[in-house]
Design a protein around this motif. Structure first.
Motif, PDB file in Angstrom:
ATOM      1  N   PHE A  56       0.835  -1.202   0.000  1.00 42.23           N
ATOM      2  CA  PHE A  56       0.000   0.000   0.000  1.00 42.23           C
ATOM      3  C   PHE A  56       0.872   1.255   0.000  1.00 42.23           C
ATOM      4  N   ALA A  57       1.961   1.223   0.760  1.00 43.42           N
ATOM      5  CA  ALA A  57       2.877   2.367   0.814  1.00 43.42           C
ATOM      6  C   ALA A  57       3.559   2.581  -0.540  1.00 43.42           C
ATOM      7  N   LEU A  58       3.987   1.501  -1.172  1.00 44.86           N
ATOM      8  CA  LEU A  58       4.666   1.615  -2.467  1.00 44.86           C
ATOM      9  C   LEU A  58       3.730   2.167  -3.542  1.00 44.86           C
ATOM     10  N   PHE A  59       2.492   1.678  -3.559  1.00 45.76           N
ATOM     11  CA  PHE A  59       1.530   2.175  -4.550  1.00 45.76           C
ATOM     12  C   PHE A  59       1.123   3.613  -4.241  1.00 45.76           C
ATOM     13  N   SER A  60       1.083   3.983  -2.974  1.00 45.73           N
ATOM     14  CA  SER A  60       0.795   5.379  -2.619  1.00 45.73           C
ATOM     15  C   SER A  60       1.898   6.292  -3.123  1.00 45.73           C
ATOM     16  N   ILE A 112       4.759   4.310   8.628  1.00 45.89           N
ATOM     17  CA  ILE A 112       4.442   3.928   7.248  1.00 45.89           C
ATOM     18  C   ILE A 112       2.995   4.240   6.877  1.00 45.89           C
ATOM     19  N   ILE A 113       2.055   3.925   7.762  1.00 47.35           N
ATOM     20  CA  ILE A 113       0.645   4.117   7.418  1.00 47.35           C
ATOM     21  C   ILE A 113       0.283   5.590   7.253  1.00 47.35           C
ATOM     22  N   PHE A 156      -4.544   1.308  15.462  1.00 51.50           N
ATOM     23  CA  PHE A 156      -4.549   2.713  15.881  1.00 51.50           C
ATOM     24  C   PHE A 156      -4.116   3.612  14.738  1.00 51.50           C
ATOM     25  N   SER A 157      -3.006   3.277  14.115  1.00 41.16           N
ATOM     26  CA  SER A 157      -2.474   4.110  13.043  1.00 41.16           C
ATOM     27  C   SER A 157      -3.409   4.125  11.844  1.00 41.16           C
ATOM     28  N   LEU A 158      -4.023   2.993  11.548  1.00 41.44           N
ATOM     29  CA  LEU A 158      -4.912   2.890  10.396  1.00 41.44           C
ATOM     30  C   LEU A 158      -6.148   3.770  10.568  1.00 41.44           C
ATOM     31  N   PHE A 159      -6.792   3.680  11.732  1.00 42.83           N
ATOM     32  CA  PHE A 159      -8.004   4.460  11.942  1.00 42.83           C
ATOM     33  C   PHE A 159      -7.699   5.947  12.135  1.00 42.83           C
TER      34      PHE A 159
END
Length: 423
Positions: free
Chosen positions: A35-39, A93-94, A405-408
């Motif tokens: 997800f990070a690479l595609f972002s 990262i997120i 936590f980081s995702l939300f």
């Protein structure tokens, strides 16, 4: 064509990541990296430009990780410190992935993402509880207890249930309870909005989701996530139902519900019976339980903070310092396992100094203010759940907690309509 493809890939990667309760942590980590690479690729392709204000906002989200990194690099880099840093990587990262990503989620897409998370949480919890009761059934087969009533009333029932649950799912019951709390708030939010704004055919599904989430939450009996869930539900009801009389009835219903759970669910009552002013003394070999053990934990945590309040003792050294203090209280009680601070704010303060909990509170405050202006009450309710749970649990000490936590926080912070992005 490429633009649409990148957007679709980002959304589906995020959808898979929202299913992480049922995924192995290695799979979740892989999805986070992809997800990070595609972002990053999308940001380069779109030539996305970010303002200085945007970078300052990003710093708020990654501030806790930056402090962790500095604490590890500037102190003795022992294995514990490196592991602590590795577990915290999602805090970096997120948020950066969301910051770089040009993906803007519609309300319908957000509903689908939240539904995936809620359903995944229910599925893994159903499996864990089923496996736990299957193992507990052995006590009946061996004649150790005569009935399920005697089994569930046994003082050790809650301990065995939670232990077997973690064995079956590889998820600590506290983290599973956080998942369930968030799931309940998602279903409850959709249920209320279905009645007030958009009556639809999924009402029965939302009601079932609320019931299952609450039943499983009661069985696992993690105190702080349960309290945080009730607080979050109260926030949703208060802001979405603008009627004082209805809120009074809602409050009365909550009291009746909690009392009903207390008398009907033995594991719940057993855990909450430990909470009393008479049970706040220091534990010893003859008198110990999950509540009074925390008295010694908090005593040692505050003692370490008192002597190291400015810069802490370092993430890799905190547990050693705690164990040394525990041994002075009761070696028999605390030698069985390594007890952390059981408070996320104290953990950050004791390990990295006063700036760490300030940065954590700043993150909470920033997300709350942004979403209050958006009237995004679900975000505020979930933040309340995290904020409450942090007082009794080190949520960010395991990857399950760090990721959720980081995702939300990133979803509620970076994916706001452009016209209302600033608080």
């Amino acid at each position: 064509m490429l633009r649409n493809s990148l957007n679709n890939i980002l959304f589906y990667l995020l959808a898979m990541l929202m299913c992480f309760p049922i995924l192995h942590m290695k799979v979740s980590n892989f999805l986070i990296v992809i997800f990070a690479l595609f972002s990053l690729a999308s940001a380069i392709y779109y030539r996305k430009e970010n303002t200085w204000v945007g970078y300052k906002e990003l710093l708020i989200y990654i501030g806790p990780f930056v402090l962790i990194l500095l604490s590890v690099l500037l102190r003795e880099t022992n294995q514990e410190a490196k592991f602590y840093l590795e577990k915290s990587l999602s805090l970096l990262i997120i948020p950066i992935s969301f910051f770089l990503s040009p993906l803007k989620l519609s309300e319908n897409q957000k509903t689908r993402l939240f539904s995936l998370f809620a359903i995944s949480s229910l599925l893994i919890t159903t499996w864990g509880i089923f496996r736990s009761f299957s193992r507990l059934h052995v006590f009946l087969e061996n004649g150790l207890v005569k009935s399920y009533k005697e089994l569930t009333s046994h003082p050790a029932f809650s301990h065995y249930l939670r232990t077997y649950f973690e064995d079956a799912t590889s998820i600590h019951p506290t983290y599973a309870s956080i998942f369930l709390g968030i799931s309940f708030l998602i279903f409850f939010y959709r249920l209320i909005t279905s009645f007030t704004k958009e009556k639809n055919k999924f009402v029965s599904f939302y009601i079932l989701g609320c019931i299952l989430s609450l039943v499983f939450l009661s069985i696992l009996a993690s105190r702080a996530p349960f309290a945080g869930t009730i607080l979050g539900a109260s926030i949703l009801y208060a802001f979405l139902i603008h009627n004082r009389t209805n809120f009074i009835w809602f409050s009365a219903g909550v009291v009746i519900l909690v009392l009903g759970i207390y008398f009907l669910v033995p594991s719940f009552s057993a855990r909450f019976n430990e909470v009393s002013t008479q049970n706040m003394g220091l534990p010893d070999a003859e008198s110990q339980n999950s509540f009074n053990i925390r008295t010694g934990i908090y005593k040692c945590s505050f003692a370490i903070i008192k002597d190291n309040w400015l810069v802490g003792v370092g993430p890799g050294n905190l547990q050693t310092e705690l164990n040394q203090c525990y041994n002075k209280i009761s070696k028999e009680v605390y030698e069985v396992r390594d007890y952390n601070t059981h408070n996320q704010y104290l953990d950050y303060w004791a390990s990295m100094g006063i700036l760490a909990p300030i940065l954590l509170l700043l993150l909470f405050g920033w997300v709350l203010i942004k979403n209050f202006h958006q009237k995004n009450w679900l975000a505020i309710a979930i933040c309340a759940l995290f904020f409450t749970t942090f007082f009794t649990e080190n949520v960010l000490l395991r990857q399950n907690g760090v990721v959720i936590f980081s995702l939300f926080m990133s979803l509620f912070g970076f994916n706001l309509p452009q016209s209302q992005k600033k608080p």
